[in-house]
Scaffold this active site. Structure first.
Site, PDB file in Angstrom:
ATOM      1  N   ASP A   1     -14.416-115.498  36.066  1.00  0.00           N
ATOM      2  CA  ASP A   1     -13.820-115.321  37.403  1.00  0.00           C
ATOM      3  C   ASP A   1     -12.367-115.603  37.322  1.00  0.00           C
ATOM      4  OD1 ASP A   1     -14.215-114.792  40.261  1.00  0.00           O
ATOM      5  OD2 ASP A   1     -15.140-116.741  40.557  1.00  0.00           O
TER       6      ASP A   1
ATOM      7  N   ASP B   1     -14.133-112.190  50.484  1.00  0.00           N
ATOM      8  CA  ASP B   1     -13.254-113.168  49.397  1.00  0.00           C
ATOM      9  C   ASP B   1     -12.317-112.026  48.829  1.00  0.00           C
ATOM     10  OD1 ASP B   1     -13.904-115.461  50.626  1.00  0.00           O
ATOM     11  OD2 ASP B   1     -14.501-116.180  48.708  1.00  0.00           O
TER      12      ASP B   1
ATOM     13  N   GLU C   1     -22.539-116.541  49.799  1.00  0.00           N
ATOM     14  CA  GLU C   1     -21.561-115.836  48.700  1.00  0.00           C
ATOM     15  C   GLU C   1     -22.236-115.567  47.601  1.00  0.00           C
ATOM     16  OE1 GLU C   1     -17.561-117.306  48.866  1.00  0.00           O
ATOM     17  OE2 GLU C   1     -17.339-116.894  46.711  1.00  0.00           O
TER      18      GLU C   1
ATOM     19  N   ASP D   1     -10.093-114.942  39.474  1.00  0.00           N
ATOM     20  CA  ASP D   1      -9.711-114.957  40.864  1.00  0.00           C
ATOM     21  C   ASP D   1      -8.165-114.396  41.011  1.00  0.00           C
ATOM     22  OD1 ASP D   1     -11.924-115.854  41.874  1.00  0.00           O
ATOM     23  OD2 ASP D   1     -11.120-117.894  41.826  1.00  0.00           O
TER      24      ASP D   1
ATOM     25  N   GLU E   1     -17.273-111.194  47.362  1.00  0.00           N
ATOM     26  CA  GLU E   1     -16.325-111.646  46.549  1.00  0.00           C
ATOM     27  C   GLU E   1     -15.952-110.667  45.603  1.00  0.00           C
ATOM     28  OE1 GLU E   1     -15.027-115.546  45.841  1.00  0.00           O
ATOM     29  OE2 GLU E   1     -14.254-115.123  43.817  1.00  0.00           O
TER      30      GLU E   1
ATOM     31  N   HIS F   1     -16.822-111.581  41.927  1.00  0.00           N
ATOM     32  CA  HIS F   1     -18.186-111.965  41.601  1.00  0.00           C
ATOM     33  C   HIS F   1     -18.971-110.435  41.673  1.00  0.00           C
ATOM     34  CE1 HIS F   1     -17.654-115.835  43.941  1.00  0.00           C
ATOM     35  NE2 HIS F   1     -16.842-115.838  43.058  1.00  0.00           N
TER      36      HIS F   1
ATOM     37  N   ASP G   1      -9.208-115.788  48.133  1.00  0.00           N
ATOM     38  CA  ASP G   1      -9.683-116.658  47.274  1.00  0.00           C
ATOM     39  C   ASP G   1      -9.175-116.452  45.992  1.00  0.00           C
ATOM     40  OD1 ASP G   1     -11.218-118.501  45.834  1.00  0.00           O
ATOM     41  OD2 ASP G   1     -13.278-117.632  46.412  1.00  0.00           O
TER      42      ASP G   1
ATOM     43  N   HIS H   1     -12.717-126.488  51.159  1.00  0.00           N
ATOM     44  CA  HIS H   1     -14.196-127.197  50.886  1.00  0.00           C
ATOM     45  C   HIS H   1     -13.722-128.664  51.443  1.00  0.00           C
ATOM     46  CE1 HIS H   1     -14.091-124.085  47.742  1.00  0.00           C
ATOM     47  NE2 HIS H   1     -15.319-124.117  47.724  1.00  0.00           N
TER      48      HIS H   1
ATOM     49  N   ASP I   1     -11.284-130.406  48.830  1.00  0.00           N
ATOM     50  CA  ASP I   1     -10.272-130.032  48.652  1.00  0.00           C
ATOM     51  C   ASP I   1      -9.139-130.568  49.846  1.00  0.00           C
ATOM     52  OD1 ASP I   1     -11.613-126.834  47.973  1.00  0.00           O
ATOM     53  OD2 ASP I   1     -10.417-127.356  49.847  1.00  0.00           O
TER      54      ASP I   1
HETATM   55  C1  XLS Z   1     -16.155-119.588  43.425  1.00  0.00           C
HETATM   56  C2  XLS Z   1     -16.238-119.094  44.802  1.00  0.00           C
HETATM   57  C3  XLS Z   1     -15.819-120.471  45.697  1.00  0.00           C
HETATM   58  C4  XLS Z   1     -16.240-120.110  47.073  1.00  0.00           C
HETATM   59  C5  XLS Z   1     -16.357-121.008  48.118  1.00  0.00           C
HETATM   60  O1  XLS Z   1     -16.273-118.732  42.592  1.00  0.00           O
HETATM   61  O2  XLS Z   1     -15.589-118.000  44.946  1.00  0.00           O
HETATM   62  O3  XLS Z   1     -14.353-120.289  45.693  1.00  0.00           O
HETATM   63  O4  XLS Z   1     -15.627-118.975  47.643  1.00  0.00           O
HETATM   64  O5  XLS Z   1     -16.985-122.188  47.350  1.00  0.00           O
HETATM   65 NI    NI Z   2     -15.263-117.087  46.842  1.00  0.00          NI
HETATM   66 NI    NI Z   3     -15.332-116.907  43.057  1.00  0.00          NI
END
Ligand code: XLS
Ligand code: NI
Ligand code: NI
Length: 435
Positions: free
Chosen positions: A306, A295, A231, A308, A267, A270, A338, A100, A103
């Protein structure tokens, strides 16, 4: 100078190795279905998780140990992080990365100052790409962290916030283009609502479409030939996100004349937040010819957000790779981790363990999926299950030439038999043969 002096370059040592800093299954040169694992899997590392995630959770602050970071918001510190990140990519053997705008580079007092900082850091990213041969999988803009985006960007009730978000996309798109990115991702973190009492949904959806149309126009204007990926995610931080799942995204794109310009980035975590399996989301996207990128992470069955986490589940990986192999592989997209370490796994070494695990899991998933395909019994079963459609009546219906009257004549002449067994248990047992 090395930022990870104690970590070796990670190499493939085979399944018998006891070295935690080695791959047991990911052998980049090994051919699967005639293509190298490296080219099948197209792994990417997420800059935000690797370099910027302090490993905080809703109940406590960050724990991550980052000796290279002076904690300042300076451009110099940001540029130093880029060097650290590329050393990480070199040692782990990941070819791609994603970022991003906010970041990689600091957000400063004004948009103009932030743009300047981003240009400076993009210069360092370019240098490191050239030095190492690493590539940008996709870029994106962070339109959810700053308080101005509390109500979203493309769906903000404030036109000034909308404009600020649009300006960030314009800039992030140009930087992605300059760095040769394969794609650009739109994740609508707060493009949704917290309450319908204060929300004009129709107006917000129209605005979001206008936002994306302008992005498409800008993409064409600057000659960016990478892909645009939406996404999906159903919620969190918003109560409801408009791009809630694959089907909702595809419908939105069709409704607003954006279908030809976008694919999806799916993802895992998600998908599960949406009440679907990852396989479901991928299958929906692939059936529409719209599976662009992935992702790769996973959620926690006991935690409702989430999380991750890094993917370590072989079933998940083989299911993902089956969909990918069936559609002929990922093109511009890849498998982007991700994913973040748990708050307790706070050393730089843990960054390596986390990615090694994800890469080995997907390497196994790939090999298992290829073995299932080579065996062919599952595909034959599914084909046979639909074989009644291969006859004259099925063909007439599938080609759109049948009428209800034709079907009535058929049904009157022939009682419909009980369908053959779905064989689910038999098929699940077959899958286990390959693990
Ligand atoms: C957040 C998203 C983010 C996207 C990019 O839940 O996964 O990381 O992949 O903005
Ligand atoms: Ni993501
Ligand atoms: Ni995510």
């Amino acid at each position: 100078m090395s930022f990870f002096p104690d970590i070796p370059v990670i190499k493939y040592e085979g399944a018998k190795s006891k070295n935690p800093f080695s791959f047991k299954h990911y052998n980049p040169e090994e051919l699967v279905e005639g293509k190298s694992m490296r080219d099948h899997l197209r792994f990417a590392a997420a800059y935000w998780h690797v370099m910027r995630n302090p490993l905080a959770d809703p109940f406590g602050g960050g724990t991550a140990i980052t000796p290279w970071d002076d904690g300042s918001n300076s451009v110099e510190n940001a540029q130093k992080r880029v060097r650290v990140f590329f050393e990480f990519l070199e040692k782990i053997g990941i070819e791609y990365y994603c970022f991003h705008d906010r970041d990689v580079a600091p957000e400063l007092e004004t948009l103009a100052a932030s743009n300047k900082a981003l240009d400076a850091v993009a210069g360092t990213l370019k240098e490191e790409q050239e030095r190492t041969g690493k590539k940008l999988l996709w870029g994106t803009a962070c339109l959810f962290a700053h308080p101005r985006f509390a109500n979203g960007a493309g769906t903000s009730p404030s036109v000034d916030v909308f404009a600020h978000g649009a300006a960030q996309v314009k800039k992030a798109l140009s930087v992605t283009h300059d760095l040769g990115g394969g794609g650009y991702v739109f994740w609508g973190g707060r493009e949704g609502y917290s309450s319908l009492w204060n929300t004009d949904m129709k107006r917000e959806l129209d605005h979001l479409a206008a936002f994306l149309h302008m992005a498409v126009d800008w993409k064409k204007k600057i000659g960016f030939t990478g892909k645009f990926w939406i996404e999906p995610k159903p919620r969190e931080p918003s109560t409801h996100q408009y791009d809630s799942d694959s089907a909702a995204c595809l419908n939105f794109l069709r409704e607003y004349g954006l279908f030809d310009e976008f694919e999806l980035n799916i993802e895992t975590n998600h998908a599960t937040l949406a009440g679907h399996t990852m396989r479901h989301e991928l299958t929906v996207a692939a059936a529409a010819g719209k599976l662009g990128s992935i992702d790769a992470n996973r959620g926690d069955e006991l935690i409702g957000w989430d999380t991750d986490q890094f993917p370590t589940n072989l079933y998940l990986a083989l299911e993902v790779m089956l969909v990918v192999l069936r559609m002929g592989g990922l093109k511009e997209g890849g498998l982007n981790f991700d994913a973040k370490r748990r708050r307790e796994s706070n050393t730089p070494a843990d960054l390596f363990h986390a990615h090694i695990g994800g890469m080995d899991t997907f390497a196994r998933g790939l090999k298992i999926a290829a073995a299932i395909r080579a065996d062919g019994r599952i595909e034959e079963f599914v084909k046979a299950r639909y074989s009644s459609w291969d006859g004259p009546l099925g063909q007439k219906i599938e080609s759109g030439k049948a009428t209800l009257a034709d079907l009535e004549a058929h049904a009157l002449a022939k009682e419909a038999p009980l369908p053959p067994s779905g064989g689910q248990e038999y098929l699940e047992n077959l899958v286990n043969e390959f693990i």
